[in-house]
Scaffold this motif. Structure first.
Motif, PDB file in Angstrom:
ATOM      1  N   UNK A   1       1.566   3.186  -4.295  1.00  0.00           N
ATOM      2  CA  UNK A   1       0.351   3.964  -3.981  1.00  0.00           C
ATOM      3  C   UNK A   1      -0.657   4.019  -5.121  1.00  0.00           C
ATOM      4  N   UNK A   2      -0.206   3.783  -6.355  1.00  0.00           N
ATOM      5  CA  UNK A   2      -1.130   3.834  -7.498  1.00  0.00           C
ATOM      6  C   UNK A   2      -1.785   2.488  -7.794  1.00  0.00           C
ATOM      7  N   UNK A   3      -1.506   1.487  -6.978  1.00  0.00           N
ATOM      8  CA  UNK A   3      -2.059   0.156  -7.229  1.00  0.00           C
ATOM      9  C   UNK A   3      -3.586   0.182  -7.216  1.00  0.00           C
ATOM     10  N   UNK A   4      -4.207  -0.436  -8.220  1.00  0.00           N
ATOM     11  CA  UNK A   4      -5.676  -0.488  -8.234  1.00  0.00           C
ATOM     12  C   UNK A   4      -6.240  -1.486  -7.227  1.00  0.00           C
ATOM     13  N   UNK A   5      -5.331  -2.222  -6.556  1.00  0.00           N
ATOM     14  CA  UNK A   5      -5.777  -3.289  -5.651  1.00  0.00           C
ATOM     15  C   UNK A   5      -5.706  -2.874  -4.182  1.00  0.00           C
ATOM     16  N   UNK A   6      -5.419  -1.584  -3.928  1.00  0.00           N
ATOM     17  CA  UNK A   6      -5.366  -1.096  -2.552  1.00  0.00           C
ATOM     18  C   UNK A   6      -6.765  -1.067  -1.947  1.00  0.00           C
ATOM     19  N   UNK A   7      -6.878  -1.299  -0.638  1.00  0.00           N
ATOM     20  CA  UNK A   7      -5.848  -1.854   0.230  1.00  0.00           C
ATOM     21  C   UNK A   7      -5.639  -3.338  -0.084  1.00  0.00           C
ATOM     22  N   UNK A   8      -4.397  -3.756  -0.124  1.00  0.00           N
ATOM     23  CA  UNK A   8      -4.101  -5.104  -0.582  1.00  0.00           C
ATOM     24  C   UNK A   8      -4.606  -6.188   0.363  1.00  0.00           C
ATOM     25  N   UNK A   9      -4.871  -5.827   1.620  1.00  0.00           N
ATOM     26  CA  UNK A   9      -5.363  -6.854   2.546  1.00  0.00           C
ATOM     27  C   UNK A   9      -6.788  -7.296   2.219  1.00  0.00           C
ATOM     28  N   UNK A  10      -7.479  -6.559   1.334  1.00  0.00           N
ATOM     29  CA  UNK A  10      -8.811  -7.000   0.913  1.00  0.00           C
ATOM     30  C   UNK A  10      -8.743  -8.270   0.060  1.00  0.00           C
ATOM     31  N   UNK A  11      -7.518  -8.613  -0.411  1.00  0.00           N
ATOM     32  CA  UNK A  11      -7.331  -9.806  -1.245  1.00  0.00           C
ATOM     33  C   UNK A  11      -7.137 -11.074  -0.410  1.00  0.00           C
TER      34      UNK A  11
ATOM     35  N   UNK B   1       0.839  -1.202   0.000  1.00  0.00           N
ATOM     36  CA  UNK B   1       0.000   0.000   0.000  1.00  0.00           C
ATOM     37  C   UNK B   1       0.874   1.251   0.000  1.00  0.00           C
ATOM     38  N   UNK B   2       1.955   1.204   0.780  1.00  0.00           N
ATOM     39  CA  UNK B   2       2.853   2.352   0.893  1.00  0.00           C
ATOM     40  C   UNK B   2       3.723   2.530  -0.350  1.00  0.00           C
ATOM     41  N   UNK B   3       4.309   1.417  -0.833  1.00  0.00           N
ATOM     42  CA  UNK B   3       5.308   1.489  -1.891  1.00  0.00           C
ATOM     43  C   UNK B   3       4.717   1.520  -3.300  1.00  0.00           C
TER      44      UNK B   3
END
Length: 360
Positions: free
Chosen positions: A276-286, A272-274
């Motif tokens: 920031x433009x990821x469309x999968x944030x927050x990654x813990x939802x995966x 999430x930090x590194x």
């Protein structure tokens, strides 16, 4: 020590990190013997291209004639034996490969080293070493309040992988006591860091999260492991080689106990930090909870007092610093991930997780 050594499995995860550390530290020459199985990748060693201190030889440690020829041709002063099948899940699906490589392969290598040592001068015999690299999984599992594994903890392996490594440890011990082969054994906790094949927890989670895929957590995710940054492990093995007492076992751990779920959530927060433009944030939802694997050990922990006391080794990385470096390496090496996650890898992932329906 500046000498020529034979490293088995030197294109795999820990082996390649060791070879790189050895050569870049100016320790001497390496003969790197690797069968180039699915978990090996020559790209790990790209920085050694053209380096006269690194010689790669493709071959199988179960081939007695081939291994004997390696010793006769290169005349190593020491052996660092990493080569092994190491993934518990694969050992459950296909244990035969683990018995062949981890037991028969170690036997073949010990016999070749014994025969080779007989040809050495007395001074060369005194200097020769055989370091057998093993795992904490040979000790079995711990309860929440049990003391950490020490070198005197009885063996109680619970998976085909752990059983095959336990057998190889006993072979190494026997060749020391029966044939005076100068053996040292190391038992390490869970390694992590650059170049780890993405079937293991940390690189699997990183690769899946970046691709927006589910992050599979076995059972409740509260299985506890002691995490050791791979470069700290490499330093420890060199200390054992150079200063360890013959016939001894040294446990190597990071003193970083974390549950699998905690590890995964830490990786998600870093991504999430590194990214920031990821469309999968927050990654813990995966995160997805799936069916646990058979015989899953609940907790591992290493008591590293002996190596810290005798050899003055200590890990340099905390889990927080090591996992950040690891995530940053995978983010910077997307082509490496693509290179090692081809069709065969995808087929394995489908096979391993096919019957692990989501529990959430």
């Amino acid at each position: 020590m500046n000498t020529e050594i034979l490293v088995t499995g030197g294109a795999g995860f820990i082996g390649s990190n060791f070879v790189l550390h050895w050569v870049h530290s100016g320790k001497g020459r390496v003969i790197n013997l690797d069968a180039l199985t699915y978990a090996s990748h020559l790209g790990n060693l790209d920085s050694l291209a053209g380096n006269p201190d690194h010689t790669f030889v493709q071959g199988n440690i179960c081939d007695a004639e081939f291994v004997a020829n390696i010793f006769a041709t290169h005349k190593p002063k020491a052996v660092i034996h990493f080569a092994a099948e190491s993934h518990v899940d694969r050992s459950i699906v296909g244990p035969d490969a683990f018995l062949k490589t981890n037991i028969d392969g170690t036997f073949t290598l010990l016999q070749a080293a014994r025969t080779y040592m007989a040809t050495l001068s007395e001074d060369e015999k005194k200097a020769f070493r055989f370091v057998h690299v093993s795992t904490d999984e040979v000790y079995g599992t711990l309860g929440p309040d049990d003391p950490a594994f020490s070198e005197s903890t009885p063996y109680a392996p619970n998976s085909p992988y752990a059983a095959s490594k336990a057998a190889s440890d006993f072979l190494a011990r026997a060749w020391f006591h029966t044939y005076n082969l100068p053996v040292l054994v190391t038992n390490c906790s869970n390694n992590y860091g650059p170049c780890q094949f993405p079937e293991k927890l940390i690189p699997l989670i990183i690769a899946n999260a970046l691709a927006g895929k589910s992050l599979p957590i076995y059972g409740d995710g509260l299985q506890v492991r002691d995490w050791l940054f791979v470069k700290d492990h490499c330093r420890a093995i060199i200390d054992v080689l150079e200063k360890g007492r013959l016939g001894q076992t040294y446990n190597i751990g990071g003193r970083n106990q974390r549950s699998n779920l905690e590890v995964v959530k830490t990786i998600c927060a870093l991504l999430d930090e590194l990214v920031p433009s990821s469309p999968h944030k927050p990654h813990n939802q995966l995160i997805t909870y799936v069916k646990d694997r058979p015989g899953h050990d609940r907790r591992y922990a290493i008591d590293a007092d002996k190596i810290e006391r005798e050899l003055k080794w200590k890990p340099e990385e905390s889990f927080e610093t090591g996992i950040r470096k690891t995530v940053e390496w995978y983010l910077a090496n997307g082509r490496w991930i693509e290179a090692v996650t081809g069709t065969a890898y995808q087929q394995w992932v489908s096979l391993n997780y096919a019957d692990r329906k989501s529990q959430s």
